[in-house]
Design an enzyme around this catalytic site. Structure first.
Site, PDB file in Angstrom:
ATOM      1  N   ASP A  47       0.573   3.678   1.989  1.00 23.26           N
ATOM      2  CA  ASP A  47       0.005   4.400   2.632  1.00 23.26           C
ATOM      3  C   ASP A  47       2.305   4.492   3.164  1.00 23.26           C
ATOM      4  O   ASP A  47       2.267   3.725   3.867  1.00 23.26           O
ATOM      5  CB  ASP A  47      -0.174   3.087   4.515  1.00 23.26           C
ATOM      6  CG  ASP A  47      -0.599   4.248   5.065  1.00 23.26           C
ATOM      7  OD1 ASP A  47       0.224   4.594   6.192  1.00 23.26           O
ATOM      8  OD2 ASP A  47      -1.588   4.051   5.686  1.00 23.26           O
TER       9      ASP A  47
ATOM     10  N   HIS B 199      -2.401  -3.827   5.116  1.00 23.97           N
ATOM     11  CA  HIS B 199      -1.838  -3.645   6.229  1.00 23.97           C
ATOM     12  C   HIS B 199      -3.285  -2.825   7.240  1.00 23.97           C
ATOM     13  O   HIS B 199      -4.182  -3.080   6.729  1.00 23.97           O
ATOM     14  CB  HIS B 199      -0.533  -2.115   6.163  1.00 23.97           C
ATOM     15  CG  HIS B 199      -1.728  -1.137   5.778  1.00 23.97           C
ATOM     16  ND1 HIS B 199      -2.358  -0.076   7.267  1.00 23.97           N
ATOM     17  CD2 HIS B 199      -1.798  -0.853   4.688  1.00 23.97           C
ATOM     18  CE1 HIS B 199      -2.675   0.291   5.894  1.00 23.97           C
ATOM     19  NE2 HIS B 199      -2.465   0.681   4.472  1.00 23.97           N
TER      20      HIS B 199
ATOM     21  N   ARG C 194       2.724   4.703   6.497  1.00 24.09           N
ATOM     22  CA  ARG C 194       3.128   3.766   8.013  1.00 24.09           C
ATOM     23  C   ARG C 194       4.194   2.661   7.708  1.00 24.09           C
ATOM     24  O   ARG C 194       4.266   1.412   8.704  1.00 24.09           O
ATOM     25  CB  ARG C 194       2.140   4.046   8.525  1.00 24.09           C
ATOM     26  CG  ARG C 194       1.595   4.803   9.033  1.00 24.09           C
ATOM     27  CD  ARG C 194       0.288   5.225   9.927  1.00 24.09           C
ATOM     28  NE  ARG C 194      -1.062   4.830   8.801  1.00 24.09           N
ATOM     29  CZ  ARG C 194      -1.778   4.629   9.101  1.00 24.09           C
ATOM     30  NH1 ARG C 194      -2.143   4.620  10.668  1.00 24.09           N
ATOM     31  NH2 ARG C 194      -2.804   3.900   8.093  1.00 24.09           N
TER      32      ARG C 194
ATOM     33  N   CYS D 287       0.534  -1.190   0.200  1.00 16.67           N
ATOM     34  CA  CYS D 287      -0.272   0.130   0.004  1.00 16.67           C
ATOM     35  C   CYS D 287       1.160   1.414  -0.111  1.00 16.67           C
ATOM     36  O   CYS D 287       2.422   1.099   0.677  1.00 16.67           O
ATOM     37  CB  CYS D 287      -0.691  -0.215   1.032  1.00 16.67           C
ATOM     38  SG  CYS D 287      -2.143   1.686   1.360  1.00 16.67           S
TER      39      CYS D 287
ATOM     40  N   CYS E 136      -6.178   0.077   6.959  1.00 15.84           N
ATOM     41  CA  CYS E 136      -5.727   0.602   5.654  1.00 15.84           C
ATOM     42  C   CYS E 136      -6.793   1.762   4.971  1.00 15.84           C
ATOM     43  O   CYS E 136      -8.039   1.279   5.169  1.00 15.84           O
ATOM     44  CB  CYS E 136      -5.399  -0.614   4.673  1.00 15.84           C
ATOM     45  SG  CYS E 136      -4.991   0.107   2.974  1.00 15.84           S
TER      46      CYS E 136
HETATM   47 CO    CO Z   1      -3.141   1.376   2.885  1.00 15.43          CO
END
Ligand code: CO
Length: 225
Positions: A44, A98, A46, A42, A101
């Site tokens: 993302d 994750h 993090r 992803c 998400c």
């Molecule tokens: Co995500």
């Protein structure tokens, strides 16, 4: 100081740090890459692929998008996959989702996000296919967590259903496809699904590479459109 300048300063410190351990660190890297793993994760911020897996530059060939999707009309992910499998000859393809998400959570709402609706639509379709199981989970967090896992398992199948992967399975018995979920709350990765080379796929998605395809020709009596 502008925040972005911190990144450039950190870069200089990183170079010094790497060279202090291996003076030839960059000259070695510059020649070629030979990663063993392709990573589909992803976007993302993090979920930094190298950090959470303890890998170094040169070890992961990375593709990231919202909710780590493998869409069979997405030239971007398919091109990265083909290059990874056919040129770099990776041994493993890892789809890593994750928990928490945003792509998954937002796809579970009725909100209009504009352009992103088209991307989230792929996730909504997976939700719809698994609606009975997901609706039975009353706790919203638990339902979202489970949907993250279901999505990863589906993306693993999507990877395996490409001709790129099936051809590599047929000819070279690699790569292994892995489905993982990273837990932001603990830092740990959970294994969700694995498809070994030669795994049986759902009927119509299987390619037969021994098949000598002959284009369909309409019978003479059939009008040609
Ligand atoms: Co995500």
């Amino acid at each position: 100081m502008d925040s972005y300048k911190k990144l450039l300063l950190a870069n200089k410190a990183w170079v010094v740090d790497k060279l202090s351990v291996h003076p030839d660190y960059f000259s070695r890297q510059a020649e070629h890459q030979k990663p063993e793993f392709m990573w589909i994760g992803c976007s993302d911020s993090r979920v930094p692929a190298e950090d959470i897996t303890g890998t170094e530059p040169g070890e992961l060939f990375v593709h990231r998008n919202i909710a780590n999707l493998v869409i069979h009309t997405d030239f971007n992910v398919l091109s990265v996959l083909q290059y990874a499998v056919e040129v770099l000859k990776v041994k493993h393809v890892i789809v890593c989702g994750h928990y928490n998400c945003g792509g998954i959570k937002n796809s579970m709402t009725h909100h209009d996000f504009g352009l992103i609706n088209q991307w989230l639509r792929h996730i909504k379709d997976i939700y719809n296919h698994n609606a009975a199981e997901l609706a039975a989970i009353t706790d919203p967090q638990a339902r979202a967590d489970r949907f993250v896992e279901i999505n990863v398992a589906q993306q693993v199948r999507n990877v395996a259903e490409t001709s790129t992967i099936q051809k590599a399975w047929y000819n070279e018995q690699r790569p292994i496809i892995h489905g993982w979920v990273y837990d932001l709350r603990t830092g740990y990765i959970k294994e969700i699904a694995t498809l070994e080379p030669g795994s049986k796929l759902d009927g119509i998605y299987e390619f037969d590479f021994s098949d000598k395809f002959e284009p369909y020709a309409p019978p003479a009596s059939e009008p040609v459109a």
